[in-house]
Every structure is written in structure tokens, then in C-alpha cells.
Design a protein around this motif. Structure first.
Motif, PDB file in Angstrom:
ATOM      1  N   LEU A 213       0.869  -1.172   0.000  1.00 20.50           N
ATOM      2  CA  LEU A 213       0.000   0.000   0.000  1.00 20.50           C
ATOM      3  C   LEU A 213       0.908   1.226   0.000  1.00 20.50           C
ATOM      4  CD1 LEU A 213      -2.645  -1.027   2.678  1.00 20.50           C
ATOM      5  CD2 LEU A 213      -3.016  -0.844   0.214  1.00 20.50           C
ATOM      6  N   ARG A 214       0.755   2.096  -0.984  1.00 20.79           N
ATOM      7  CA  ARG A 214       1.667   3.235  -1.135  1.00 20.79           C
ATOM      8  C   ARG A 214       0.939   4.558  -0.914  1.00 20.79           C
ATOM      9  NH1 ARG A 214       6.592   1.992  -3.301  1.00 20.79           N
ATOM     10  NH2 ARG A 214       6.826  -0.116  -4.165  1.00 20.79           N
ATOM     11  N   ASP A 215       1.679   5.503  -0.377  1.00 24.20           N
ATOM     12  CA  ASP A 215       1.162   6.849  -0.215  1.00 24.20           C
ATOM     13  C   ASP A 215       0.949   7.453  -1.602  1.00 24.20           C
ATOM     14  OD1 ASP A 215       1.525   9.912   0.003  1.00 24.20           O
ATOM     15  OD2 ASP A 215       1.241   9.278   2.094  1.00 24.20           O
ATOM     16  N   PRO A 216      -0.241   8.037  -1.860  1.00 24.03           N
ATOM     17  CA  PRO A 216      -0.515   8.571  -3.201  1.00 24.03           C
ATOM     18  C   PRO A 216       0.415   9.697  -3.616  1.00 24.03           C
ATOM     19  CG  PRO A 216      -2.538   8.351  -1.920  1.00 24.03           C
ATOM     20  CD  PRO A 216      -1.405   8.129  -0.969  1.00 24.03           C
ATOM     21  N   THR A 217       0.992  10.418  -2.644  1.00 31.26           N
ATOM     22  CA  THR A 217       1.843  11.562  -2.968  1.00 31.26           C
ATOM     23  C   THR A 217       3.331  11.215  -2.926  1.00 31.26           C
ATOM     24  OG1 THR A 217       0.199  13.112  -2.103  1.00 31.26           O
ATOM     25  CG2 THR A 217       2.458  13.930  -2.325  1.00 31.26           C
ATOM     26  N   THR A 218       3.775  10.572  -1.853  1.00 31.74           N
ATOM     27  CA  THR A 218       5.211  10.306  -1.678  1.00 31.74           C
ATOM     28  C   THR A 218       5.657   8.965  -2.233  1.00 31.74           C
ATOM     29  OG1 THR A 218       4.918   9.231   0.489  1.00 31.74           O
ATOM     30  CG2 THR A 218       5.109  11.651   0.453  1.00 31.74           C
ATOM     31  N   ASN A 219       4.712   8.094  -2.517  1.00 32.18           N
ATOM     32  CA  ASN A 219       4.984   6.729  -2.978  1.00 32.18           C
ATOM     33  C   ASN A 219       5.617   5.861  -1.888  1.00 32.18           C
ATOM     34  OD1 ASN A 219       4.516   4.986  -5.190  1.00 32.18           O
ATOM     35  ND2 ASN A 219       6.695   4.942  -5.657  1.00 32.18           N
ATOM     36  N   GLU A 220       5.652   6.348  -0.648  1.00 29.75           N
ATOM     37  CA  GLU A 220       6.159   5.570   0.475  1.00 29.75           C
ATOM     38  C   GLU A 220       5.286   4.336   0.691  1.00 29.75           C
ATOM     39  OE1 GLU A 220       6.521   5.966   5.360  1.00 29.75           O
ATOM     40  OE2 GLU A 220       5.515   7.502   4.164  1.00 29.75           O
ATOM     41  N   ILE A 221       5.904   3.209   1.007  1.00 29.22           N
ATOM     42  CA  ILE A 221       5.138   2.010   1.338  1.00 29.22           C
ATOM     43  C   ILE A 221       4.608   2.147   2.762  1.00 29.22           C
ATOM     44  CG2 ILE A 221       5.255  -0.475   1.722  1.00 29.22           C
ATOM     45  CD1 ILE A 221       7.260  -0.692  -0.522  1.00 29.22           C
ATOM     46  N   LEU A 222       3.292   2.115   2.910  1.00 30.88           N
ATOM     47  CA  LEU A 222       2.645   2.295   4.203  1.00 30.88           C
ATOM     48  C   LEU A 222       2.428   0.970   4.919  1.00 30.88           C
ATOM     49  CD1 LEU A 222      -0.095   4.790   2.960  1.00 30.88           C
ATOM     50  CD2 LEU A 222       2.077   5.361   4.057  1.00 30.88           C
ATOM     51  N   GLY A 223       2.373  -0.098   4.185  1.00 32.19           N
ATOM     52  CA  GLY A 223       2.138  -1.425   4.735  1.00 32.19           C
ATOM     53  C   GLY A 223       1.906  -2.397   3.602  1.00 32.19           C
ATOM     54  N   TYR A 224       1.642  -3.632   3.973  1.00 33.70           N
ATOM     55  CA  TYR A 224       1.414  -4.683   2.977  1.00 33.70           C
ATOM     56  C   TYR A 224       0.072  -5.348   3.264  1.00 33.70           C
ATOM     57  CZ  TYR A 224       6.351  -4.088   1.859  1.00 33.70           C
ATOM     58  OH  TYR A 224       7.557  -3.562   1.477  1.00 33.70           O
ATOM     59  N   GLU A 225      -0.844  -5.232   2.304  1.00 37.04           N
ATOM     60  CA  GLU A 225      -2.176  -5.807   2.442  1.00 37.04           C
ATOM     61  C   GLU A 225      -2.193  -7.177   1.776  1.00 37.04           C
ATOM     62  OE1 GLU A 225      -6.153  -3.510   1.946  1.00 37.04           O
ATOM     63  OE2 GLU A 225      -5.887  -4.650   0.083  1.00 37.04           O
ATOM     64  N   ALA A 226      -2.613  -8.175   2.534  1.00 36.20           N
ATOM     65  CA  ALA A 226      -2.563  -9.548   2.035  1.00 36.20           C
ATOM     66  C   ALA A 226      -3.972 -10.063   1.748  1.00 36.20           C
ATOM     67  CB  ALA A 226      -1.887 -10.450   3.070  1.00 36.20           C
ATOM     68  N   PRO A 227      -4.233 -10.554   0.525  1.00 37.13           N
ATOM     69  CA  PRO A 227      -5.533 -11.136   0.199  1.00 37.13           C
ATOM     70  C   PRO A 227      -5.755 -12.424   0.992  1.00 37.13           C
ATOM     71  CG  PRO A 227      -4.311 -10.573  -1.788  1.00 37.13           C
ATOM     72  CD  PRO A 227      -3.346 -10.477  -0.654  1.00 37.13           C
ATOM     73  N   TYR A 228      -6.890 -12.499   1.637  1.00 39.03           N
ATOM     74  CA  TYR A 228      -7.234 -13.631   2.494  1.00 39.03           C
ATOM     75  C   TYR A 228      -7.735 -14.802   1.641  1.00 39.03           C
ATOM     76  CZ  TYR A 228     -10.261 -16.198   5.788  1.00 39.03           C
ATOM     77  OH  TYR A 228     -10.893 -17.149   6.534  1.00 39.03           O
ATOM     78  N   VAL A 229      -7.280 -16.008   1.976  1.00 41.92           N
ATOM     79  CA  VAL A 229      -7.684 -17.203   1.232  1.00 41.92           C
ATOM     80  C   VAL A 229      -8.541 -18.122   2.094  1.00 41.92           C
ATOM     81  CG1 VAL A 229      -6.859 -19.254   0.006  1.00 41.92           C
ATOM     82  CG2 VAL A 229      -5.637 -17.079  -0.236  1.00 41.92           C
ATOM     83  N   GLY A 230      -8.125 -18.355   3.334  1.00 41.77           N
ATOM     84  CA  GLY A 230      -8.890 -19.256   4.201  1.00 41.77           C
ATOM     85  C   GLY A 230      -8.211 -19.430   5.548  1.00 41.77           C
ATOM     86  N   THR A 231      -8.583 -20.490   6.261  1.00 38.88           N
ATOM     87  CA  THR A 231      -7.990 -20.795   7.560  1.00 38.88           C
ATOM     88  C   THR A 231      -7.534 -22.246   7.585  1.00 38.88           C
ATOM     89  OG1 THR A 231     -10.155 -21.393   8.490  1.00 38.88           O
ATOM     90  CG2 THR A 231      -9.427 -19.109   8.762  1.00 38.88           C
TER      91      THR A 231
END
Length: 386
Positions: A213-231
Motif C-alpha cells: 500500500l503506497r502513499d498517493p503523494t510520496t509513494n512511500e510504502i505504508l504497509g502490505y495488504e494480504a488477500p485472504y484465502v482461508g484458515t
């Protein structure tokens, strides 16, 4: 008796339930900040100006199952998140601002240009009968669960399905390396084999490769969003063992797929299932200037509308809290002024067009529900204090 206007008060005192389970037993420990108490005490001494009430506030309303604090508050106040004032309107009766139950009657009494809250009890059996003010809390059977601030079904899937990591932790997380009987894709109750450091955990969520996930202005990485598959559940740990000829044989851990949102595949990553707290958070404006941008839309949509979820480029390090309310802004359009002899470029003013409610906060990013909006929301759109 002055005209009785219905309901509010402690109503907006409520905190957002982040789980569908009963939390009333924990309500006495819910957070009320010193600033909120100060505002409540201040208002309690004088009441709320009538100018702060909504123009079409109803004369009566009984709290029913399915109500939310936000919607009830909108019936009576111009700014639904201003719950400390509502709570403060009758601190003597509303000692716990976090509990409003179906079945309660809340009466707004107007005198001398101010509004104060009192609880009431309906006299008679019909909706048009008199509401009698009482000098104490009504004592009668009520629904066991306090009503939430916003509809929980709108965020439950997110709370279950989404994980955000401050670093790309999934890159080194345990991974599924094989499936039973040569399967490529796995479903519920299938066995999967995985390698990695399980750190003593036995209950896992399964994710695909995370996306930054990147900041729209600075392009800094804010975190990593992971698509959920299951348990999946760990049913047998792996081991490295010696064979008869002295070589090392790697035996992966065995897991059983418990639930799937989509089929589990080789290479999917495992993360211990988090303990979701049952804290409830009240809607409130930030106590200092705070602004930012929409970093991403949750899901695959190109634009977002009401009741959809967006990621914000501000998090804990910036002072964002669960329960914060933000205003959404639309950039003014670029136009050409043709009313003069020589056309000139102009930019129309930015327009406020929506409200966000923050319900999940990470270090550098947070997630908010779009409570109301006039125009489609897209990455890069601004938000500010309400």
C-alpha cells in the motif's frame, strides 16, 4: 411540561463493536477520555443550544433492534459524532455513556433555548400515547446487547478477511509446499503440507502474496495488504530426521484446511490468526489538525461509494484512532473563465462531499467506512477533520 423531543444523549455515547458477540459485560471498562468527560460536564451544566439540533428531529423514537447509534444521532443532531455533548445533556441519569439498548426511550426536553436529555416511559399502548418523563433510569427487561455505532455487517468481512503488515512479513512466513494426493488446489478439510517457523501457533490464516500500500503523494510504502484465502489448523509438526544412510530427510508440517474463501494453493503463506479484541470505540473528531489521502480502495473496485471501505495514508504514528471521523473532499474542477475578453484558467473551490468512520488502525495506514458520500471516491482523494 415543555414539548418533549425524543431521544438522544447517551445514545451517541456508544462505542463501535468490532465483533458480533455480546460485549455488554465489558462496558464498564470502555474508554472515555478526560477531554470527553470535560466536554460532557461543561454541557451538562447548560444543555445543548437548540441550533445544534437537526432541523427535522422527530418528536418520539424508541430504540429498536437494528438501530445504530450513528443513525439515531443523525435524527437529533447536525453532527452525529458529537456524542460528548449528548452524553453531557443529562450526566445524572446517563452514567455509562457506552450502553444504549433496544427498548429504551430517550426524551429531549427543550427549555430556555437549550436542550437536555431525560429518559422516559410511554404511558399507554399505542405509538401516539404520551411519553412520561421519569427522574430515574427505567427498570425493565431490555435486549441483552447494546446497539452498535454503525452496522456491523458492513465491516465484519473485512475484520475476518484482511491483514495488513507493517513489513512484508509474509515473504518469510511459513508456506504451503505440497498438497495431499498431488492436488494443486485445496478446499475445506483437505490436507496441506507446509514449511517454515510456526512459532508455536496452531491456528492460521492463509494468504496470497501481499501487495504494498503506497502513499498517493510520496509513494512511500505504508504497509502490505494480504488477500485472504482461508484458515487452517496445524495437526502435526514437521521435522528433520536422519535416514539410515546418514542423510537429512525433511518432513513438512501437516495442516488441515478449515474454511476457504477461495481455493488454497501451493505457495500460499500462513500467518497466526490474531486475537480480535472486543473493544468498542466512540465516534469523535481528532483533537488536533489531521489530514491525508485515500491510499487505496478495499477490494477490486475502481471507485468507492457509501458503505464501502477505503485505506487511508495515515495511521497510529500520525495520531489516527479507531472511532475518528473525517470529512471527504472533492477537488474543484479546472475551468476556463470566458466572461472576459481574454479567457483565463481558474480552479473551482474544493467541496466537502462525504464522511469517513475509522474502524481499524495500523502503524502507517488505517481503514475507514464511507458513511455518506455524494461523488465516487478514488485513490488520492483528500480527507480532513470534520
Amino acid at each position: 411540561m415543555p414539548a418533549a423531543r425524543f431521544a438522544l444523549t447517551s445514545v451517541l455515547a456508544a462505542c463501535l463493536a468490532l465483533a458480533a458477540t455480546t460485549v455488554s459485560a465489558q462496558a464498564s471498562h470502555l474508554p472515555v477520555t478526560p477531554e470527553q468527560r470535560r466536554v460532557a460536564d461543561q454541557v451538562a451544566s447548560a444543555g445543548v443550544p437548540l441550533s445544534e439540533l437537526a432541523a427535522n428531529a422527530p418528536d418520539s423514537h424508541t430504540v429498536v433492534a437494528g438501530d445504530t447509534l450513528w443513525d439515531i444521532s443523525k435524527l437529533f443532531l447536525k453532527s452525529p459524532w458529537r456524542w460528548p455533548e449528548l452524553w453531557g445533556m443529562n450526566r445524572d441519569q446517563v452514567r455509562n455513556p457506552h450502553l444504549i439498548y433496544p427498548g429504551q426511550i430517550l426524551v429531549l426536553v427543550k427549555t430556555d433555548g437549550r436542550a437536555r436529555l431525560q429518559f422516559g416511559q410511554r404511558v399507554g399502548d399505542g405509538p401516539g400515547d404520551v411519553v412520561k418523563l421519569k427522574p430515574q433510569m427505567r427498570v425493565s427487561p431490555l435486549d441483552a446487547n447494546p446497539i452498535p455505532v454503525i452496522p456491523l455487517h458492513l465491516i465484519q468481512a473485512f475484520l475476518t478477511d484482511t491483514a495488513v503488515f507493517d513489513t512484508d512479513a509474509l515473504a518469510t512466513a511459513p508456506r504451503i509446499v505440497a498438497a495431499q494426493e498431488g492436488h494443486v488446489l485445496l478446499g475445506r478439510n483437505d490436507l496441506a503440507y507446509a514449511r517454515g517457523d510456526f512459532a508455536g501457533a496452531t491456528d492460521f490464516r492463509v494468504f496470497r502474496t501481499s501487495r504494498p500500500l503506497r502513499d498517493p503523494t510520496t509513494n512511500e510504502i505504508l504497509g502490505y495488504e494480504a488477500p485472504y484465502v482461508g484458515t487452517a489448523d496445524l495437526i502435526r509438526p514437521g521435522e528433520d530426521r536422519r535416514t539410515a544412510d546418514g542423510k537429512t530427510e525433511i518432513v513438512p508440517a501437516t495442516l488441515q484446511i478449515r474454511d476457504v474463501k477461495q481455493e488454497v494453493g501451493i505457495g500460499d503463506r500462513l500467518a497466526p490468526a490474531p486475537q480480535r479484541d472486543l473493544e468498542r470505540y466512540v465516534p469523535h473528531a481528532p483533537d488536533k489538525p489531521l489530514a491525508g489521502q485515500i491510499a487505496a480502495l478495499y477490494g477490486d473496485a475502481l471507485n468507492a461509494g457509501q458503505n464501502q471501505i477505503v485505506a487511508l495514508n495515515r495511521g497510529k504514528r500520525d495520531g489516527v484512532e479507531r472511532g475518528h471521523v473525517f470529512a471527504l473532499w472533492r477537488d474543484g474542477d479546472a475551468k476556463i473563465d470566458k466572461t472576459q475578453e481574454r479567457p483565463q484558467a481558474i480552479k473551482l473551490p474544493d467541496e466537502r462531499h462525504g464522511i469517513l468512520f475509522v474502524f481499524e488502525v495500523y502503524e502507517r495506514v488505517s481503514y475507514a467506512l464511507i458513511i455518506s458520500v455524494k461523488e465516487p471516491v478514488k485513490p488520492g482523494d483528500r480527507f480532513t477533520q470534520p
